[in-house]
Motif scaffolding. Sequence first.
Motif, mmCIF file in Angstrom:
data_model
loop_
_atom_site.group_PDB
_atom_site.id
_atom_site.type_symbol
_atom_site.label_atom_id
_atom_site.label_comp_id
_atom_site.label_asym_id
_atom_site.label_seq_id
_atom_site.Cartn_x
_atom_site.Cartn_y
_atom_site.Cartn_z
ATOM 1 N N PRO A 171 46.188 37.982 46.635
ATOM 2 C CA PRO A 171 45.783 38.703 47.838
ATOM 3 C C PRO A 171 44.474 39.447 47.610
ATOM 4 C CG PRO A 171 47.464 39.943 46.696
ATOM 5 C CD PRO A 171 47.281 38.654 45.922
ATOM 6 N N GLY A 172 44.029 40.190 48.614
ATOM 7 C CA GLY A 172 42.691 40.774 48.571
ATOM 8 C C GLY A 172 42.459 41.812 47.498
ATOM 9 N N HIS A 173 43.410 42.734 47.283
ATOM 10 C CA HIS A 173 43.216 43.821 46.314
ATOM 11 C C HIS A 173 41.845 44.468 46.493
ATOM 12 C CE1 HIS A 173 46.907 43.254 44.032
ATOM 13 N NE2 HIS A 173 46.660 41.957 43.915
ATOM 14 N N ASN A 174 41.478 44.736 47.754
ATOM 15 C CA ASN A 174 40.122 45.191 48.032
ATOM 16 C C ASN A 174 39.763 46.517 47.376
ATOM 17 O OD1 ASN A 174 38.779 43.203 49.718
ATOM 18 N ND2 ASN A 174 40.382 43.597 51.203
ATOM 19 N N PHE A 175 40.744 47.400 47.190
ATOM 20 C CA PHE A 175 40.422 48.697 46.610
ATOM 21 C C PHE A 175 40.314 48.652 45.095
ATOM 22 C CE2 PHE A 175 41.948 49.954 50.809
ATOM 23 C CZ PHE A 175 40.911 50.794 51.190
ATOM 24 N N SER A 176 40.490 47.483 44.512
ATOM 25 C CA SER A 176 40.243 47.340 43.074
ATOM 26 C C SER A 176 38.805 46.913 42.800
ATOM 27 C CB SER A 176 41.197 46.302 42.469
ATOM 28 O OG SER A 176 40.829 44.982 42.838
ATOM 29 N N LEU A 177 38.100 46.424 43.799
ATOM 30 C CA LEU A 177 36.783 45.843 43.567
ATOM 31 C C LEU A 177 35.806 46.878 43.008
ATOM 32 C CD1 LEU A 177 36.336 43.662 46.781
ATOM 33 C CD2 LEU A 177 37.031 42.922 44.495
ATOM 34 N N GLY A 178 35.210 46.547 41.892
ATOM 35 C CA GLY A 178 34.176 47.389 41.308
ATOM 36 C C GLY A 178 34.665 48.713 40.769
ATOM 37 N N ALA A 179 35.984 48.875 40.565
ATOM 38 C CA ALA A 179 36.541 50.185 40.217
ATOM 39 C C ALA A 179 36.791 50.376 38.731
ATOM 40 C CB ALA A 179 37.851 50.394 40.977
ATOM 41 N N VAL A 180 36.289 49.485 37.899
ATOM 42 C CA VAL A 180 36.679 49.519 36.482
ATOM 43 C C VAL A 180 35.908 50.549 35.665
ATOM 44 C CG1 VAL A 180 37.548 47.169 36.417
ATOM 45 C CG2 VAL A 180 35.107 47.580 36.039
ATOM 46 N N TYR A 181 34.908 51.195 36.246
ATOM 47 C CA TYR A 181 34.167 52.229 35.528
ATOM 48 C C TYR A 181 34.118 53.508 36.351
ATOM 49 C CZ TYR A 181 32.354 48.272 32.832
ATOM 50 O OH TYR A 181 32.247 47.152 32.059
#
Length: 536
Positions: A129-139
């Motif tokens: 699925p989209g998991h949109n709020f995970s995008l670019g959040a690793v830092y």
Amino acid sequence: MSTVKDSPETPLDGDFEKNVHETLEYWKIPGMAVAVVDGDTTWTQGYGTADLASSTDVESNTLFYGGSTTKAFTAAIMAMLVEDNDKYPGVQWTTPVNELIREDFVLDNHWTTANVTIEDILSHRTGMPGHNFSLGAVYADKQATVQDVVRSLRFLPSTAPPRTTYQYNNAMYIVASHLIQTVMGDDLGSIFQKHIWDPLGMSSTYFRLDDALASQKPLAKGYAFAEGKYEAVEWKNRPEISGAGAIISTVEDYAKWIYALLNQSGLPLSSEGYGTLWTARALIPNSEPFLAPMAYALGWDRYIYQGVEIITHDGGIEGFGAEIVMIPALKFGVITMANSTYSSNYGGTCLAYELIDSKLGIAAGDRFDWKQKYVDIVDQMDAYNADAVQIFYPDLPSPPLPGPTLAIEAYSGTYWHDAYGRLDLSIDGTGTKLHADRTNCTNTCSLTFENVTGNYFIIRLLVVGAETVLPAEFSVDPDGKPRSVGIGWEPTMGIEKKIWMRKVDGDDTVGLHRALPYKPSRTPQLPEFLTGHLFV
């Protein structure tokens, strides 16, 4: 292709122009540009305001963000690679993605990792699925790269077997971007420029905000309308969205793009190559006014409307929205670009299909009421938010437990997930709620936690002026300290399935591996209108 402006035959003045201004007012859209391609003739026109502070008018050469209309360009480049068997024999629609970016593309199980293909990632049928709020959040302290987004996918749960379910996923187009850049050894923006924009004469199309600003061409300001007033939205500057939604352009340039597609000309693609872009790959759930079957192709939706085939895609990003609607059989297409959050797509769709209906000769009384469709969607969202506690917690004890299990201060602190990144919870100004601002991810947002009972909460999540509500719960150690927080970040996982973020000490997120294991359970699904994408 000839271009005609202010011609007596233009479909963009008269009653249509009056309707545009009524639509802008109703949906609180400051301004919009519209283009119509009809055979060899193109009409373009701007309406309303590009910048409310300076009262700058929208013109047909005004720049707007295109959002997910970018995806069609990414798919077109991939089609060129597939056709070029001399240079890229290993790139085929059926090639497993992991064969080309082996160290980076890893999903949540071995079979899926080894078997998901290029065709799968471009048609939203990977099972992820989209998991949109995970995008670019690793830092927390720097901006993620395209490669970072791809590598974070291994920490996210799938919700269906591959090739069984359509689930729109922006991250998979970021995967495609990384794959293209890896194979071709160049930046995706430069690849677009060389293989699409320059050949088509698209001289006002950009891949980065800095390039658009450096051009000194007019770039519209983005807005959100909330609490009775317009609020300016910062121009998005997140390069990691890449081939999923990064393009900034004009309706004049997009008219050249759809003319090339409608006429299968101007690009280094065979007729078969053009055809692959619009070939149905994944079935989409039916919705009015389209007839079944509805399908996703490669960067395009494919529908039947009023007895004709429609090829379309929308794009939405903070402050902006774009629509492309084409009738290939008639070589007819419409483009709208506007500068408001969410409502740009509502108003743009209404106006695009007014032009489509006129082209098809549909009588006024037989036309679908697009405005009412979107009014109903907004009402459904408001009702959902109002009823969230009952929806998430239908079996609350009566009377509910008095307040949270722990003092509200005990839940504050830093929580971590290897894909969703960092969440810093603190006490808000009322002293009774938890609050967090997420500024380190692609889709920035703020969260306010309100206790329902015990360790169960609802989250009021605010994204550029629009609120949605999520369920949340805390797990507590035997010593009475919070161990983790589970958040319903991904609507398609259902109400009870959550992303678990583990509590960590301060800034000590280095070396963490996975959050708590994902545990599937049987649960009712959320309404369809909540399962869409943030930038489309």
